[in-house]
Design a protein around this motif. Structure first.
Motif, PDB file in Angstrom:
ATOM      1  N   ASN A  55       0.811  -1.228   0.000  1.00  0.00           N
ATOM      2  CA  ASN A  55       0.000   0.000   0.000  1.00  0.00           C
ATOM      3  C   ASN A  55       0.841   1.273   0.000  1.00  0.00           C
ATOM      4  O   ASN A  55       0.354   2.345   0.325  1.00  0.00           O
ATOM      5  N   ASN A  56       2.107   1.150  -0.355  1.00  0.00           N
ATOM      6  CA  ASN A  56       2.978   2.318  -0.437  1.00  0.00           C
ATOM      7  C   ASN A  56       2.771   3.012  -1.784  1.00  0.00           C
ATOM      8  O   ASN A  56       2.178   2.454  -2.694  1.00  0.00           O
ATOM      9  N   HIS A  57       3.261   4.217  -1.910  1.00  0.00           N
ATOM     10  CA  HIS A  57       3.098   5.027  -3.125  1.00  0.00           C
ATOM     11  C   HIS A  57       3.940   4.418  -4.246  1.00  0.00           C
ATOM     12  O   HIS A  57       5.160   4.410  -4.167  1.00  0.00           O
ATOM     13  N   PRO A  58       3.315   3.895  -5.320  1.00  0.00           N
ATOM     14  CA  PRO A  58       4.087   3.230  -6.360  1.00  0.00           C
ATOM     15  C   PRO A  58       4.604   4.169  -7.448  1.00  0.00           C
ATOM     16  O   PRO A  58       5.310   3.737  -8.339  1.00  0.00           O
TER      17      PRO A  58
ATOM     18  N   LEU B  27       6.786   2.144   5.216  1.00  0.00           N
ATOM     19  CA  LEU B  27       7.548   1.411   6.225  1.00  0.00           C
ATOM     20  C   LEU B  27       7.352  -0.102   6.084  1.00  0.00           C
ATOM     21  O   LEU B  27       8.297  -0.866   6.228  1.00  0.00           O
ATOM     22  N   ARG B  28       6.140  -0.529   5.806  1.00  0.00           N
ATOM     23  CA  ARG B  28       5.883  -1.963   5.640  1.00  0.00           C
ATOM     24  C   ARG B  28       6.621  -2.502   4.419  1.00  0.00           C
ATOM     25  O   ARG B  28       7.206  -3.582   4.472  1.00  0.00           O
ATOM     26  N   ALA B  29       6.590  -1.761   3.323  1.00  0.00           N
ATOM     27  CA  ALA B  29       7.292  -2.206   2.112  1.00  0.00           C
ATOM     28  C   ALA B  29       8.802  -2.288   2.375  1.00  0.00           C
ATOM     29  O   ALA B  29       9.465  -3.234   1.928  1.00  0.00           O
ATOM     30  N   LYS B  30       9.351  -1.316   3.102  1.00  0.00           N
ATOM     31  CA  LYS B  30      10.793  -1.343   3.438  1.00  0.00           C
ATOM     32  C   LYS B  30      11.131  -2.575   4.278  1.00  0.00           C
ATOM     33  O   LYS B  30      12.159  -3.214   4.075  1.00  0.00           O
TER      34      LYS B  30
END
Length: 184
Positions: A139-142, A159-162
């Protein structure tokens, strides 16, 4: 009234006044007496999402990606993989093209904040077989920071994607380690 568990919920039909860009809610905004208008990409779907059926028959990630490009659903993203080791990421569906915007409610009478149609499939983020060997999304900015259109503020800060990237980089994974990653 409809019974939902222990609750009884009222059901009613309300007729909405319509404008050229969407339905107008039958309530005024407090203290301003201005009407609220709803604009949603799903109101612009012009055909059923038959591509979903085609997507299920795709034999490769590239073929599935081609089906996603044609879909006119509200905005979604997908990570695709095939048995040949190809992986793809695709943002797809209807995304409003706007040059400017603000946090919160938009002023529908301001032409700078209005939609200018929708982004084309080639303008949407996509990634095919990245060198790092994986795709991580949460759900991060793609879209890149230099992207010319305003896309809203509803994305996760990343933060979750990282964290997913950190875990993927740590070692070779097994089914058990991927399950553990889901619970991290």
């Amino acid at each position: 009234w409809i019974k939902k568990g222990p609750l009884y919920l009222p059901v009613f039909w309300q007729t909405f006044q319509r404008s050229a860009i969407g339905p107008i809610l039958p309530v005024a905004w407090p203290k301003t007496n201005k009407k609220l208008l709803i604009r949603w990409t799903a109101y612009h779907i012009q055909r059923p999402p038959l591509d979903l059926m085609d997507l299920m028959t795709a034999q490769t990630a590239k073929e599935a990606d081609g089906h996603l490009k044609k879909m006119t659903l509200p905005n979604l993203s997908a990570v695709l993989a095939d048995t040949k080791g190809n992986i793809h990421f695709r943002q797809f569906g209807l995304v409003a093209r706007r040059l400017h915007g603000i946090h919160g409610l938009f002023n529908g009478s301001d032409p700078k904040q209005r939609w200018i149609g929708f982004l084309k499939p080639h303008e949407m983020p996509s990634l095919r077989n990245p060198k790092r060997g994986y795709v991580a999304t949460a759900n991060n900015h793609p879209f890149p920071d230099t992207y010319p259109y305003f896309l809203g503020h509803a994305f996760d800060v990343g933060l979750r994607a990282k964290r997913i990237e950190e875990l993927l980089e740590q070692k070779q994974h097994t089914l058990a380690s991927i399950k553990q990653m889901q619970l991290d």
